[in-house]
Write a protein that holds these residues in place. Structure first.
Motif, PDB file in Angstrom:
ATOM      1  N   ASN A 108       0.703  -1.152  -0.023  1.00 13.90           N
ATOM      2  CA  ASN A 108       0.030  -0.002  -0.056  1.00 13.90           C
ATOM      3  C   ASN A 108       0.959   1.149   0.001  1.00 13.90           C
ATOM      4  OD1 ASN A 108      -2.421  -1.358  -0.176  1.00 13.90           O
ATOM      5  ND2 ASN A 108      -2.515  -1.458   2.052  1.00 13.90           N
ATOM      6  N   LEU A 109       2.002   1.342   0.855  1.00 14.03           N
ATOM      7  CA  LEU A 109       2.777   2.404   0.925  1.00 14.03           C
ATOM      8  C   LEU A 109       3.349   2.633  -0.506  1.00 14.03           C
ATOM      9  CD1 LEU A 109       5.212   2.252   3.958  1.00 14.03           C
ATOM     10  CD2 LEU A 109       3.102   3.486   3.721  1.00 14.03           C
ATOM     11  N   LEU A 110       4.118   1.641  -1.480  1.00 10.86           N
ATOM     12  CA  LEU A 110       4.552   1.645  -2.556  1.00 10.86           C
ATOM     13  C   LEU A 110       3.478   2.311  -3.339  1.00 10.86           C
ATOM     14  CD1 LEU A 110       6.758  -1.568  -2.813  1.00 10.86           C
ATOM     15  CD2 LEU A 110       7.361   1.154  -2.419  1.00 10.86           C
ATOM     16  N   THR A 111       2.301   2.289  -3.325  1.00 10.40           N
ATOM     17  CA  THR A 111       1.224   2.757  -4.145  1.00 10.40           C
ATOM     18  C   THR A 111       0.556   3.814  -3.730  1.00 10.40           C
ATOM     19  OG1 THR A 111      -0.554   1.530  -3.215  1.00 10.40           O
ATOM     20  CG2 THR A 111       0.317   0.570  -5.183  1.00 10.40           C
ATOM     21  N   GLY A 112       1.403   4.737  -2.634  1.00 10.08           N
ATOM     22  CA  GLY A 112       0.973   5.718  -2.097  1.00 10.08           C
ATOM     23  C   GLY A 112      -0.129   5.781  -1.159  1.00 10.08           C
ATOM     24  N   ASP A 113      -0.554   4.653  -0.720  1.00  8.58           N
ATOM     25  CA  ASP A 113      -1.835   4.581   0.329  1.00  8.58           C
ATOM     26  C   ASP A 113      -1.113   4.210   1.642  1.00  8.58           C
ATOM     27  OD1 ASP A 113      -3.956   3.901   1.575  1.00  8.58           O
ATOM     28  OD2 ASP A 113      -4.430   2.200   0.622  1.00  8.58           O
ATOM     29  N   PHE A 114      -1.281   5.279   2.349  1.00  4.87           N
ATOM     30  CA  PHE A 114      -0.787   5.171   3.929  1.00  4.87           C
ATOM     31  C   PHE A 114      -1.874   4.866   4.666  1.00  4.87           C
ATOM     32  CE2 PHE A 114       3.728   7.089   4.122  1.00  4.87           C
ATOM     33  CZ  PHE A 114       3.814   7.244   2.766  1.00  4.87           C
ATOM     34  N   GLY A 115      -2.936   4.322   4.328  1.00  3.30           N
ATOM     35  CA  GLY A 115      -4.082   3.993   5.089  1.00  3.30           C
ATOM     36  C   GLY A 115      -4.622   5.369   5.712  1.00  3.30           C
ATOM     37  N   ARG A 116      -5.580   4.960   6.808  1.00  2.00           N
ATOM     38  CA  ARG A 116      -6.357   6.241   7.301  1.00  2.00           C
ATOM     39  C   ARG A 116      -6.178   6.178   8.870  1.00  2.00           C
ATOM     40  NH1 ARG A 116     -10.394   8.783   5.101  1.00  2.00           N
ATOM     41  NH2 ARG A 116     -11.932   9.752   6.724  1.00  2.00           N
ATOM     42  N   SER A 117      -5.982   7.435   9.372  1.00  2.00           N
ATOM     43  CA  SER A 117      -5.780   7.570  10.654  1.00  2.00           C
ATOM     44  C   SER A 117      -6.920   7.253  11.466  1.00  2.00           C
ATOM     45  CB  SER A 117      -5.013   8.814  11.119  1.00  2.00           C
ATOM     46  OG  SER A 117      -5.414   9.283  12.491  1.00  2.00           O
ATOM     47  N   TYR A 118      -7.115   6.447  12.669  1.00  2.00           N
ATOM     48  CA  TYR A 118      -8.481   6.233  13.085  1.00  2.00           C
ATOM     49  C   TYR A 118      -8.821   7.419  13.991  1.00  2.00           C
ATOM     50  CZ  TYR A 118      -6.596   4.964  17.444  1.00  2.00           C
ATOM     51  OH  TYR A 118      -5.926   4.631  18.839  1.00  2.00           O
ATOM     52  N   SER A 119      -7.648   8.119  14.755  1.00  2.00           N
ATOM     53  CA  SER A 119      -7.772   8.841  15.881  1.00  2.00           C
ATOM     54  C   SER A 119      -8.122  10.352  15.006  1.00  2.00           C
ATOM     55  CB  SER A 119      -6.421   9.116  16.769  1.00  2.00           C
ATOM     56  OG  SER A 119      -5.526   9.800  15.926  1.00  2.00           O
ATOM     57  N   LEU A 120      -7.685  10.635  13.909  1.00  2.00           N
ATOM     58  CA  LEU A 120      -7.944  11.831  13.313  1.00  2.00           C
ATOM     59  C   LEU A 120      -9.044  11.736  12.313  1.00  2.00           C
ATOM     60  CD1 LEU A 120      -4.273  12.934  12.737  1.00  2.00           C
ATOM     61  CD2 LEU A 120      -5.502  13.788  14.411  1.00  2.00           C
TER      62      LEU A 120
ATOM     63  N   GLY B  50       3.732   5.399   9.351  1.00  2.00           N
ATOM     64  CA  GLY B  50       3.656   6.319   8.007  1.00  2.00           C
ATOM     65  C   GLY B  50       4.699   7.305   8.237  1.00  2.00           C
ATOM     66  N   GLY B  51       4.546   8.074   9.560  1.00  2.00           N
ATOM     67  CA  GLY B  51       5.512   9.111   9.998  1.00  2.00           C
ATOM     68  C   GLY B  51       6.837   8.632  10.419  1.00  2.00           C
ATOM     69  N   VAL B  52       7.094   7.469  10.817  1.00  2.00           N
ATOM     70  CA  VAL B  52       8.575   7.032  11.003  1.00  2.00           C
ATOM     71  C   VAL B  52       9.023   6.850   9.665  1.00  2.00           C
ATOM     72  CG1 VAL B  52       9.819   4.921  11.911  1.00  2.00           C
ATOM     73  CG2 VAL B  52       8.213   5.937  13.379  1.00  2.00           C
ATOM     74  N   VAL B  53       8.268   6.059   8.853  1.00  2.00           N
ATOM     75  CA  VAL B  53       8.980   5.902   7.478  1.00  2.00           C
ATOM     76  C   VAL B  53       9.248   7.001   6.791  1.00  2.00           C
ATOM     77  CG1 VAL B  53       8.162   5.101   5.252  1.00  2.00           C
ATOM     78  CG2 VAL B  53       7.808   3.587   7.082  1.00  2.00           C
TER      79      VAL B  53
END
Lengths: 325, 316
Positions: free
Chosen positions: B71-83, B286-289
């Protein structure tokens, strides 16, 4: 005698390290006439390089400092000259070639800019004209494919080629005096001969004066008109080259010449001079060479031994000039 | 040069891969259950199991990793549940603020560190050298967050020159002067500490270079002292400083975590601290990467700059 191009009088260059003063050059007189080639000879630590580097004040300061004496270039004192005057002389009327071409060129700059910055510092030339002049200079020192070399870095050239670049750079502003500090010591023997030939050729063509520093009497014989021998920071003998070879007056000069290997002498052990030069912070009274001299006598060990004329144009700092054991 | 650059770029790929593995593993290994964190301590086991299934947390770890990386490689970092917004949007916004801060700090660090280092070396053993050497040592020894608090006390509370916090998202509507005003204190606090390292290194590198024969050659050409020092000496000395600048950028990005917290800077450092607290896995990963990639790429850039500056390095 006409006014010399360079006149050095009573030069004293001392090095102060940890409260100890090393008298590297301690009262040197030196004249160089226009177009004359002078060999400055001596062992390591005799003060020959420091003498030569004092002329353009290229001594690292601190610790080195010219404490006394005068250096006149065509009547202009360089010791007390302003920075601007000194910079005009450096690379303009007086240029230098140093010992080790591996380290004297800036490793991160291309050859071309290193030469053109020297040209443009002293001549009003545009970029392209300076580059063309740089190419001519490389041609003049017989570097093949000169135009291509301008875009190369020093590490892409051999030691001999690098020294040719340094010489080309030194010639950039048609200097009246070239100071060459052991320019062949770091090179292979065959390359040494090429560089000596090149210097002789350039001198014949340009008529510049040469101060050639070396510990090799053989090179002096090939290249120089006059020789000045230094020992422990002082001049001990000076004379025309043929005089020195025929009749050396100072025992040190005689024994230096004996150290030269020569062809046709059959097998023999090369001569050496036993002992080491005195420490420059504790120079003895009298003759500094006394400890190693084979004709030393009591009078040599006290007082100040003056540099005296033994014949016309021939000076020696010895109480028994020409004596042999 | 092209061969050297290509080789260095290829060498970076496994490093980036390792970074992604670490970033992924870190959140798996640390204690705390994300599903429980999301649902709160009163959630039933059934609810937690359902959520874990939805988040794909019940799948084997290698499968989770491959899915995440793909997903990362396709630019999809997912969704933050808290925000409750895409991780990528949040990262972009926060990272811009951090880059602004770290970039400003980098600039200050270079100007201060290089200038101080050059002057200290040229004036070795004189008062300028002593002042800069002691200054660099003090700078090195002071933690940046402490310095940041002192700055706030002196320049914000006492003198009232700069705001203590309240930076809005970078490149927002408040205008560049407002951003600059907010930037001065945190960037300086961050840079001062880092410039100590650069100053010391530049000084020692310059001292080494000033002894070299080619510096004497340059002087013998009749060049002014200024040209000799800058074009000949500094141009060589900088070669050993550049890779350390790359490392210092890592320090600036890492130091930004404290500084951002102290100054309330809306950057990625402060975001990470919050996200770790709420177990917002995707946001942390995502942030760490992103930060780690930036660090690796900047070091690669430093290496390439070094090779441009010194042709001999390309041969190694």
């Amino acid at each position: 005698m006409p006014e010399p191009l360079l006149r050095v009088r009573g030069l004293r260059t001392h090095f102060a390290l940890d409260d100890t003063v090393y008298r590297a050059v301690d009262g040197v007189d030196l004249d160089i006439a226009r177009g004359e080639a002078v060999g400055l000879v001596g062992e390591s630590g005799s003060g020959k390089t420091v003498t030569a580097m004092s002329i353009l004040q290229l001594i690292p300061d601190p610790p080195g400092r010219i404490v006394d004496g005068s250096i006149e270039l065509d009547g202009t004192d360089l010791v007390h000259a302003s920075d601007a005057t000194l910079r005009e002389a450096r690379g303009g009327r007086v240029a230098c070639v140093f010992q080790d071409p591996q380290t004297t060129l800036n490793p991160v700059l291309r050859i071309g800019p290193q030469i053109t910055e020297m040209i443009r510092r002293h001549q009003d030339l545009g970029r392209a004209a300076a580059r063309e002049r740089a190419r001519e200079l490389l041609d003049a020192v017989h570097i093949p494919h000169a135009a291509r070399r301008l875009d190369e870095y020093p590490h892409e050239l051999s030691g001999g080629m690098r020294q040719r670049v340094v010489i080309a750079m030194a010639l950039a502003n048609d200097p009246e005096l070239l100071i060459a500090d052991e320019p062949t010591t770091a090179l292979d023997v065959t390359v040494q001969a090429e560089i000596i030939d090149l210097l002789r050729e350039l001198r014949e063509r340009t008529g510049m004066a040469l101060l050639f520093i070396t510990h090799d009497f053989g090179v002096v014989a090939e290249l120089c008109d006059r020789v000045v021998v230094m020992y422990a920071g002082r001049v001990v003998e000076q004379a025309r080259v043929d005089t020195v070879f025929d009749a050396p007056s100072h025992p040190y000069t005689r024994r230096l010449i004996d150290c030269m290997p020569s062809l046709g002498q059959g097998r023999r052990d090369l001569a050496t001079i036993p002992g080491v030069p005195p420490a420059l912070d504790r120079l003895p009274a009298g003759c500094a060479f006394a400890e190693r001299c084979d004709v030393v006598e009591e009078a040599c060990r006290s007082g100040v031994i003056p540099l005296e004329q033994v014949a016309a144009g021939h000076l020696a700092r010895c109480l028994k000039p020409g004596a042999r054991p | 040069m092209r061969v050297y650059a290509l080789r260095r770029i290829v060498q970076v790929i496994p490093v980036l891969f390792g970074v992604s593995l670490l970033a992924f593993g870190m959140m798996v290994l640390i204690p705390g259950d994300p599903a429980r964190a999301i649902l709160g301590s009163y959630a039933t086991p059934e609810n937690i199991a359902t959520l874990e299934r939805q988040l794909a947390l019940d799948r084997p770890l290698p499968v989770q990793y491959v899915t995440w990386l793909g997903n990362l490689l396709t630019g999809d970092f997912g969704r933050s549940y808290s925000l409750n917004r895409p991780v990528l949007d949040e990262l972009t916004e926060r990272f811009a603020a951090t880059l602004l801060l770290a970039g400003a700090a980098l600039l200050i660090m270079l100007v201060l560190g290089l200038t101080a280092g050059i002057i200290a070396a040229v004036k070795q053993h004189r008062w300028q050298d002593r002042v800069f050497t002691v200054g660099a040592l003090v700078g090195l020894s002071v933690p940046s967050f402490w310095l940041a608090m002192i700055f706030i006390v002196v320049f914000s509370l006492r003198l009232g020159w700069f705001p203590t916090s309240g930076m809005r998202p970078a490149f927002g509507p408040s205008g560049p002067m407002d951003v600059l005003h907010h930037l001065v204190l945190p960037a300086t606090a961050l840079a001062l500490v880092a410039s100590g390292v650069i100053a010391r290194l530049t000084r020692s590198s310059m001292l080494e270079v000033l002894r070299q024969d080619y510096v004497r050659t340059a002087t013998s050409k009749g060049l002014t002292r200024r040209v000799v020092i800058l074009r000949h000496a500094f141009r060589n000395a900088i070669v050993t400083v550049v890779p350390v600048v790359g490392v210092q950028v890592g320090f600036l990005l890492g130091g930004a975590v404290y500084i951002e917290t102290v100054f309330g800077w809306p950057g990625i450092g402060r975001m990470l601290v919050t996200a770790i607290g709420t177990r917002d896995i995707l946001l942390v990963q995502g942030g760490v990467v992103l930060v780690a990639f930036t660090y690796v790429l900047l070091n690669l850039a430093a290496d390439l700059v070094q090779a441009v500056l010194d042709p001999r390095i390309r041969l190694q």
